[in-house]
Motif scaffolding. Structure first.
Motif, PDB file in Angstrom:
ATOM      1  N   ILE A  83       0.764  -1.125  -0.006  1.00  0.00           N
ATOM      2  CA  ILE A  83       0.109  -0.077   0.015  1.00  0.00           C
ATOM      3  C   ILE A  83       1.002   1.127  -0.030  1.00  0.00           C
ATOM      4  O   ILE A  83       1.651   1.523   0.833  1.00  0.00           O
ATOM      5  CB  ILE A  83      -0.954   0.150   1.235  1.00  0.00           C
ATOM      6  CG1 ILE A  83      -1.699  -1.224   1.021  1.00  0.00           C
ATOM      7  CG2 ILE A  83      -1.857   1.192   1.305  1.00  0.00           C
ATOM      8  CD1 ILE A  83      -2.897  -1.346   2.219  1.00  0.00           C
ATOM      9  N   LEU A  84       0.647   1.906  -1.076  1.00  0.00           N
ATOM     10  CA  LEU A  84       1.700   3.189  -1.106  1.00  0.00           C
ATOM     11  C   LEU A  84       0.875   4.550  -0.960  1.00  0.00           C
ATOM     12  O   LEU A  84      -0.367   4.668  -1.279  1.00  0.00           O
ATOM     13  CB  LEU A  84       2.091   3.060  -2.652  1.00  0.00           C
ATOM     14  CG  LEU A  84       2.997   2.131  -3.097  1.00  0.00           C
ATOM     15  CD1 LEU A  84       3.282   2.185  -4.512  1.00  0.00           C
ATOM     16  CD2 LEU A  84       4.176   1.715  -2.288  1.00  0.00           C
ATOM     17  N   GLY A  85       1.658   5.319  -0.344  1.00  0.00           N
ATOM     18  CA  GLY A  85       0.948   6.909   0.104  1.00  0.00           C
ATOM     19  C   GLY A  85       1.813   7.547  -0.683  1.00  0.00           C
ATOM     20  O   GLY A  85       2.514   7.493  -1.563  1.00  0.00           O
ATOM     21  N   PRO A  86       1.288   9.212  -0.387  1.00  0.00           N
ATOM     22  CA  PRO A  86       2.012  10.145  -1.178  1.00  0.00           C
ATOM     23  C   PRO A  86       3.550   9.922  -1.021  1.00  0.00           C
ATOM     24  O   PRO A  86       3.862   9.994  -0.001  1.00  0.00           O
ATOM     25  CB  PRO A  86       1.246  11.536  -0.337  1.00  0.00           C
ATOM     26  CG  PRO A  86      -0.011  10.852   0.299  1.00  0.00           C
ATOM     27  CD  PRO A  86       0.355   9.503   0.295  1.00  0.00           C
ATOM     28  N   GLY A  87       3.935  10.233  -2.362  1.00  0.00           N
ATOM     29  CA  GLY A  87       5.500  10.225  -2.188  1.00  0.00           C
ATOM     30  C   GLY A  87       6.196   8.847  -2.586  1.00  0.00           C
ATOM     31  O   GLY A  87       7.209   8.958  -2.850  1.00  0.00           O
ATOM     32  N   ASP A  88       5.280   7.725  -2.295  1.00  0.00           N
ATOM     33  CA  ASP A  88       5.750   6.517  -2.691  1.00  0.00           C
ATOM     34  C   ASP A  88       5.664   6.106  -4.084  1.00  0.00           C
ATOM     35  O   ASP A  88       4.897   6.921  -4.713  1.00  0.00           O
ATOM     36  CB  ASP A  88       4.863   5.419  -1.724  1.00  0.00           C
ATOM     37  CG  ASP A  88       5.045   5.577  -0.476  1.00  0.00           C
ATOM     38  OD1 ASP A  88       6.271   6.232   0.391  1.00  0.00           O
ATOM     39  OD2 ASP A  88       4.027   5.038   0.471  1.00  0.00           O
ATOM     40  N   ALA A  89       6.516   5.264  -4.533  1.00  0.00           N
ATOM     41  CA  ALA A  89       6.492   5.053  -5.997  1.00  0.00           C
ATOM     42  C   ALA A  89       6.784   3.645  -6.288  1.00  0.00           C
ATOM     43  O   ALA A  89       6.918   2.766  -5.604  1.00  0.00           O
ATOM     44  CB  ALA A  89       7.662   5.556  -6.713  1.00  0.00           C
TER      45      ALA A  89
END
Length: 182
Positions: free
Chosen positions: A146-152
């Motif tokens: 699960i990726l959030g803001p800024g994750d890639a």
């Protein structure tokens, strides 16, 4: 001489405002057939290509004879991005004509709960993206994050993959893939 049948077909389909699904229905083939051809993962027989082109409609001679204008535009206002998604997933593409291009850039927006489907996507190339807002569940092979803001993310597209918005707010992503797959 090598002809990029996939890019040529994608260009004509988009020029006639047809989705892959709509063209497949008109041609009596599966939409995965259209997708595989457009991503150059499959080379159609002459008969299959003719049946698909009949759904546009355009003849074989005209298909191989036309030379679309190469895109010259370098900058795009937000309202000029071309919507190629549907329903709860928006894919806004930079540039409307990707003929002869090797890179596709998208601004994606997934509504809460939206996903790319239970069947994992598989195609040739590479893709990557950066989450701008919200939370995006990305599955690649048997890994899930699960990726959030800024994750890639960045992976080879032949690895089975899926995207799903988790959480109560839409998820926005800037992504790129090569070669273009839509």
């Amino acid at each position: 001489m090598s002809v990029d049948i996939g890019s040529r077909l994608r260009h004509l389909r988009l020029r006639h405002n047809l989705s892959q699904r709509a063209l497949a229905k008109r041609a009596g083939v599966t939409n995965s057939t259209i997708s595989l051809i457009e991503s150059n993962a499959s080379n159609p027989s002459v008969g299959a290509l003719k049946r698909i082109l009949d759904g546009i409609p355009i003849g074989l001679a005209e298909f191989f004879a036309f030379e679309p204008e190469r895109p010259k535009k370098a900058f795009f206002a937000a309202e000029e991005l071309t919507e190629i998604g549907k329903g709860p997933i928006s894919f806004r593409q930079v540039g409307d004509n990707l003929f002869g291009r090797s890179l596709q850039i998208l601004k994606e927006c997934y509504q809460p709960g939206a996903d790319t489907g239970k069947v994992l996507l598989v195609h040739e190339g590479e893709e990557g993206g950066v989450v701008l807002s919200g939370r995006l569940e990305v599955t690649v092979d048997d890994e899930r994050r699960i990726l959030g803001p800024g994750d890639a993310y960045y992976f080879e597209s032949r690895r089975p993959h899926r995207f799903r918005c988790v959480g109560p707010v839409p998820c926005e992503v800037i992504s790129a893939c090569t070669p273009p797959t839509f």
